[in-house]
Scaffold this motif. Structure first.
Motif, PDB file in Angstrom:
ATOM      1  N   ASP A  36       0.849  -1.183   0.000  1.00  0.00           N
ATOM      2  CA  ASP A  36       0.000   0.000   0.000  1.00  0.00           C
ATOM      3  C   ASP A  36       0.892   1.243   0.000  1.00  0.00           C
ATOM      4  OD1 ASP A  36      -1.900   1.932   0.276  1.00  0.00           O
ATOM      5  OD2 ASP A  36      -2.918   1.023   1.987  1.00  0.00           O
ATOM      6  N   SER A  37       0.784   2.045  -1.051  1.00  0.00           N
ATOM      7  CA  SER A  37       1.658   3.219  -1.183  1.00  0.00           C
ATOM      8  C   SER A  37       1.348   4.305  -0.161  1.00  0.00           C
ATOM      9  CB  SER A  37       1.540   3.797  -2.598  1.00  0.00           C
ATOM     10  OG  SER A  37       0.190   4.183  -2.862  1.00  0.00           O
ATOM     11  N   THR A  38       0.206   4.228   0.497  1.00  0.00           N
ATOM     12  CA  THR A  38      -0.137   5.243   1.494  1.00  0.00           C
ATOM     13  C   THR A  38       0.781   5.185   2.702  1.00  0.00           C
ATOM     14  OG1 THR A  38      -2.444   5.043   0.792  1.00  0.00           O
ATOM     15  CG2 THR A  38      -2.035   6.185   2.868  1.00  0.00           C
ATOM     16  N   TYR A  39       1.302   3.986   2.997  1.00  0.00           N
ATOM     17  CA  TYR A  39       2.117   3.797   4.208  1.00  0.00           C
ATOM     18  C   TYR A  39       3.573   3.450   3.894  1.00  0.00           C
ATOM     19  CZ  TYR A  39      -2.657   3.212   5.881  1.00  0.00           C
ATOM     20  OH  TYR A  39      -3.989   3.381   6.131  1.00  0.00           O
ATOM     21  N   THR A  40       4.026   3.789   2.707  1.00  0.00           N
ATOM     22  CA  THR A  40       5.412   3.456   2.332  1.00  0.00           C
ATOM     23  C   THR A  40       6.301   4.692   2.239  1.00  0.00           C
ATOM     24  OG1 THR A  40       4.755   3.550  -0.011  1.00  0.00           O
ATOM     25  CG2 THR A  40       4.711   1.385   1.070  1.00  0.00           C
ATOM     26  N   LYS A  41       5.936   5.770   2.916  1.00  0.00           N
ATOM     27  CA  LYS A  41       6.764   6.972   2.892  1.00  0.00           C
ATOM     28  C   LYS A  41       8.045   6.734   3.695  1.00  0.00           C
ATOM     29  CE  LYS A  41       3.760   9.452   0.650  1.00  0.00           C
ATOM     30  NZ  LYS A  41       2.731   8.404   0.445  1.00  0.00           N
ATOM     31  N   PRO A  42       9.099   7.471   3.396  1.00  0.00           N
ATOM     32  CA  PRO A  42      10.376   7.264   4.105  1.00  0.00           C
ATOM     33  C   PRO A  42      10.287   7.655   5.577  1.00  0.00           C
ATOM     34  CG  PRO A  42      10.510   9.179   2.675  1.00  0.00           C
ATOM     35  CD  PRO A  42       9.217   8.509   2.344  1.00  0.00           C
ATOM     36  N   TYR A  43      11.029   6.939   6.393  1.00  0.00           N
ATOM     37  CA  TYR A  43      11.104   7.227   7.821  1.00  0.00           C
ATOM     38  C   TYR A  43      12.321   8.097   8.076  1.00  0.00           C
ATOM     39  CZ  TYR A  43      11.468   6.426  12.851  1.00  0.00           C
ATOM     40  OH  TYR A  43      11.555   6.591  14.219  1.00  0.00           O
ATOM     41  N   PHE A 140       4.571   3.707   8.026  1.00  0.00           N
ATOM     42  CA  PHE A 140       4.361   2.477   8.792  1.00  0.00           C
ATOM     43  C   PHE A 140       5.043   1.280   8.136  1.00  0.00           C
ATOM     44  CE2 PHE A 140       1.865  -1.414   9.401  1.00  0.00           C
ATOM     45  CZ  PHE A 140       2.037  -1.581  10.764  1.00  0.00           C
ATOM     46  N   LEU A 141       4.843   1.046   6.856  1.00  0.00           N
ATOM     47  CA  LEU A 141       5.430  -0.122   6.204  1.00  0.00           C
ATOM     48  C   LEU A 141       6.949  -0.039   6.144  1.00  0.00           C
ATOM     49  CD1 LEU A 141       2.929  -0.789   3.273  1.00  0.00           C
ATOM     50  CD2 LEU A 141       3.135  -1.974   5.465  1.00  0.00           C
ATOM     51  N   THR A 142       7.498   1.172   6.207  1.00  0.00           N
ATOM     52  CA  THR A 142       8.952   1.317   6.195  1.00  0.00           C
ATOM     53  C   THR A 142       9.561   0.780   7.479  1.00  0.00           C
ATOM     54  OG1 THR A 142       8.707   3.291   4.820  1.00  0.00           O
ATOM     55  CG2 THR A 142      10.836   2.955   5.894  1.00  0.00           C
ATOM     56  N   VAL A 143       8.915   1.039   8.628  1.00  0.00           N
ATOM     57  CA  VAL A 143       9.433   0.534   9.901  1.00  0.00           C
ATOM     58  C   VAL A 143       8.868  -0.852  10.222  1.00  0.00           C
ATOM     59  CG1 VAL A 143       9.772   2.858  10.804  1.00  0.00           C
ATOM     60  CG2 VAL A 143       7.602   1.694  11.213  1.00  0.00           C
ATOM     61  N   CYS A 144       7.753  -1.208   9.619  1.00  0.00           N
ATOM     62  CA  CYS A 144       7.172  -2.526   9.865  1.00  0.00           C
ATOM     63  C   CYS A 144       8.006  -3.641   9.231  1.00  0.00           C
ATOM     64  CB  CYS A 144       5.736  -2.564   9.342  1.00  0.00           C
ATOM     65  SG  CYS A 144       4.914  -4.163   9.502  1.00  0.00           S
ATOM     66  N   ILE A 160      -3.632  -7.702   5.335  1.00  0.00           N
ATOM     67  CA  ILE A 160      -2.917  -8.316   6.456  1.00  0.00           C
ATOM     68  C   ILE A 160      -3.443  -7.704   7.741  1.00  0.00           C
ATOM     69  CG2 ILE A 160      -0.679  -8.826   7.451  1.00  0.00           C
ATOM     70  CD1 ILE A 160      -1.125  -9.957   4.638  1.00  0.00           C
ATOM     71  N   SER A 161      -3.955  -8.548   8.632  1.00  0.00           N
ATOM     72  CA  SER A 161      -4.574  -8.039   9.851  1.00  0.00           C
ATOM     73  C   SER A 161      -3.917  -8.535  11.132  1.00  0.00           C
ATOM     74  CB  SER A 161      -6.062  -8.437   9.885  1.00  0.00           C
ATOM     75  OG  SER A 161      -6.201  -9.849   9.840  1.00  0.00           O
ATOM     76  N   HIS A 162      -3.055  -9.548  11.083  1.00  0.00           N
ATOM     77  CA  HIS A 162      -2.496 -10.070  12.328  1.00  0.00           C
ATOM     78  C   HIS A 162      -1.293  -9.231  12.749  1.00  0.00           C
ATOM     79  CE1 HIS A 162       0.608 -12.088   9.857  1.00  0.00           C
ATOM     80  NE2 HIS A 162      -0.408 -12.366   9.048  1.00  0.00           N
ATOM     81  N   GLN A 163      -1.019  -9.224  14.050  1.00  0.00           N
ATOM     82  CA  GLN A 163      -0.018  -8.338  14.626  1.00  0.00           C
ATOM     83  C   GLN A 163       1.407  -8.786  14.346  1.00  0.00           C
ATOM     84  OE1 GLN A 163      -0.647  -7.764  18.782  1.00  0.00           O
ATOM     85  NE2 GLN A 163       0.883  -6.125  19.002  1.00  0.00           N
ATOM     86  N   ASP A 164       1.625 -10.065  14.111  1.00  0.00           N
ATOM     87  CA  ASP A 164       2.973 -10.594  13.909  1.00  0.00           C
ATOM     88  C   ASP A 164       3.472 -10.426  12.487  1.00  0.00           C
ATOM     89  OD1 ASP A 164       2.865 -11.378  16.547  1.00  0.00           O
ATOM     90  OD2 ASP A 164       2.098 -13.388  16.081  1.00  0.00           O
ATOM     91  N   ALA A 165       2.802  -9.611  11.703  1.00  0.00           N
ATOM     92  CA  ALA A 165       3.230  -9.442  10.316  1.00  0.00           C
ATOM     93  C   ALA A 165       4.483  -8.583  10.205  1.00  0.00           C
ATOM     94  CB  ALA A 165       2.106  -8.818   9.493  1.00  0.00           C
ATOM     95  N   CYS A 166       4.796  -7.771  11.211  1.00  0.00           N
ATOM     96  CA  CYS A 166       5.939  -6.867  11.149  1.00  0.00           C
ATOM     97  C   CYS A 166       7.171  -7.530  11.764  1.00  0.00           C
ATOM     98  CB  CYS A 166       5.630  -5.573  11.877  1.00  0.00           C
ATOM     99  SG  CYS A 166       4.273  -4.619  11.155  1.00  0.00           S
ATOM    100  N   THR A 167       8.318  -7.186  11.193  1.00  0.00           N
ATOM    101  CA  THR A 167       9.591  -7.719  11.695  1.00  0.00           C
ATOM    102  C   THR A 167      10.553  -6.612  12.136  1.00  0.00           C
ATOM    103  OG1 THR A 167      10.535  -7.715   9.465  1.00  0.00           O
ATOM    104  CG2 THR A 167       9.400  -9.728  10.169  1.00  0.00           C
ATOM    105  N   GLY A 168      10.118  -5.357  12.148  1.00  0.00           N
ATOM    106  CA  GLY A 168      10.997  -4.245  12.493  1.00  0.00           C
ATOM    107  C   GLY A 168      11.037  -3.984  13.985  1.00  0.00           C
ATOM    108  N   ASN A 169      11.557  -2.802  14.357  1.00  0.00           N
ATOM    109  CA  ASN A 169      11.670  -2.392  15.749  1.00  0.00           C
ATOM    110  C   ASN A 169      10.272  -2.185  16.338  1.00  0.00           C
ATOM    111  OD1 ASN A 169      12.388  -1.402  18.209  1.00  0.00           O
ATOM    112  ND2 ASN A 169      13.587   0.315  17.451  1.00  0.00           N
ATOM    113  N   LEU A 174       5.059   0.615  17.213  1.00  0.00           N
ATOM    114  CA  LEU A 174       4.013   1.095  18.116  1.00  0.00           C
ATOM    115  C   LEU A 174       3.771   2.591  17.918  1.00  0.00           C
ATOM    116  CD1 LEU A 174       2.089   0.516  20.461  1.00  0.00           C
ATOM    117  CD2 LEU A 174       3.983   0.997  22.025  1.00  0.00           C
ATOM    118  N   ARG A 175       4.831   3.335  17.733  1.00  0.00           N
ATOM    119  CA  ARG A 175       4.673   4.770  17.496  1.00  0.00           C
ATOM    120  C   ARG A 175       3.998   5.019  16.161  1.00  0.00           C
ATOM    121  NH1 ARG A 175       9.576   5.904  17.493  1.00  0.00           N
ATOM    122  NH2 ARG A 175       9.777   5.987  19.784  1.00  0.00           N
ATOM    123  N   ALA A 176       4.274   4.180  15.164  1.00  0.00           N
ATOM    124  CA  ALA A 176       3.655   4.344  13.847  1.00  0.00           C
ATOM    125  C   ALA A 176       2.183   3.964  13.845  1.00  0.00           C
ATOM    126  CB  ALA A 176       4.406   3.501  12.814  1.00  0.00           C
TER     127      ALA A 176
END
Length: 356
Positions: A36-43, A140-144, A160-169, A174-176
């Motif tokens: 989703d390009s809405t959440y792929t902005k640079p961190y 979000f997807l950048t840090v996720c 994707i709806s489950h919480q374990d989908a992210c592997t980042g910090n 949580l802040r995102a």
């Protein structure tokens, strides 16, 4: 009432603390679509690296109003104090049943106390919105850093709806997840609008016709730039910033209009009570002070009498209007007027005959 207000203030501070620094209220986990390009902005890094870091923002919204209100109230008090010749005995104000409190201190603490209460209230509203919605930040997807292959994201529209989908910090993730509404936008516009309304209603000196709008609009401009910076750094969406502006402006307007009543209040006691009394009875009248309960009862009795009088007048007017609308009453009134005119004509003395 003072203790009750302190209890409310303490409860507000504690609730804001639990929202801000504890995990008592779990953040809602909102899902996302793959790629989703809405959440792929640079961190651009943590909040401390922002152009408006949290330390600078919190220092501005806490220190600037305190300094401005304190200095303004002191100047206004000194100007009024030196411009009128008040007797020193008339400046002693007994608050409640205990002690003396300077009008300057009373007004300053009142305005600053209401401002501090609103500041914590804004923080509670913002944190509650972030916890309940769990809206995702633009980065979000950048840090996720989701594993799209393991998640089966061969199709771009997979949700994707489950919480374990992210592997980042986890802290960055949580802040995102706490983007709506923008806390920085809400706090900045609340402080700016409160100060702008304070300056507009309080400062009535000559030569400030343009100075007050310039200062007020300058404060509002700084708050607006704070919201623009949040969007420019991809830390919030436009909707997050607008929602923060609405929350801050609504709370500031409510407190100023309904709580401090447009910053109305006397800097010094009015000299009416001293001027109306004879000179020889000034000391005797100071020995007896009317209690707040007696003042309240007297005001209630006066209000009740006025309301009863107004109610009786309204009832009488309504009854007369109803009678005038009836046809038989109109005929009776016309007949009475005709008879009165005939009788008055017959009984009217002939002034010319009497003169002769």
């Amino acid at each position: 009432m003072l203790y009750f207000q302190l209890v409310i203030m303490a409860g507000t501070v504690m609730l804001a603390y639990y929202f801000e620094y504890t995990d008592t209220f779990a953040v809602h986990v909102q899902g996302f679509f793959c790629y989703d390009s809405t959440y792929t902005k640079p961190y651009l890094g943590p909040e401390d690296s922002s152009a408006v870091p949290p330390l600078l923002l919190y220092a501005a919204v806490a220190g600037l109003p305190t300094l401005l209100i304190t200095v303004t109230e002191t100047v206004l008090f000194l100007v009024q104090y030196t411009s009128k010749e008040f007797d020193r005995t008339e400046k002693t104000v007994a608050t409640g049943d205990c002690c003396y409190l300077n009008p300057l201190v009373r007004r300053t603490f009142r305005f600053l106390g209401v401002y501090a209460f609103g500041l914590f209230t804004v923080d509670i509203f913002v944190n509650a919105g972030q916890v309940v919605t769990g809206n995702l930040a633009p980065y979000f997807l950048t840090v996720c850093k989701p594993n799209y292959t393991a998640l089966g994201c061969q199709q771009a529209l997979r949700y994707i709806s489950h919480q374990d989908a992210c592997t980042g910090n986890q802290e960055d993730i949580l802040r995102a997840r706490k983007s709506f509404p923008s806390k920085e936008a809400a706090l900045s516009v609340y402080a700016a609008l409160y100060l702008a309304m304070y300056v507009t209603y309080t400062v009535q000196a000559k030569g400030t016709r343009l100075a007050k709008p310039v200062l007020s609009l300058g404060l509002m401009c700084l708050a607006f730039l704070t919201g623009l910076n949040r969007v420019a750094e991809y830390r919030n969406h436009w909707s997050d910033v607008i929602a923060g502006f609405i929350i801050g402006m609504a709370i500031a307007t409510f407190l100023v209009v309904s709580v401090v009543h447009n910053f109305k209040g006397k800097l010094l006691l009015s000299e009416e009570s001293a001027g109306e009394r004879p000179a020889g009875t000034a000391v005797l009248n100071m020995g007896r002070m009317e209690s707040p309960l007696e003042k309240y009862i007297a005001s209630q009795e006066t209000d009740d009498e006025e309301e009863e009088s107004c109610y009786m007048k309204e009832c009488l007017q309504t009854f007369l209007h109803w009678l005038q609308g009836l046809r038989w009453f109109q005929r009776l009134t016309n007949k009475r007027q005709t008879e009165f005119a005939v009788v008055s004509t017959q009984t009217k003395p002939n002034l010319w005959t009497e003169a002769v």
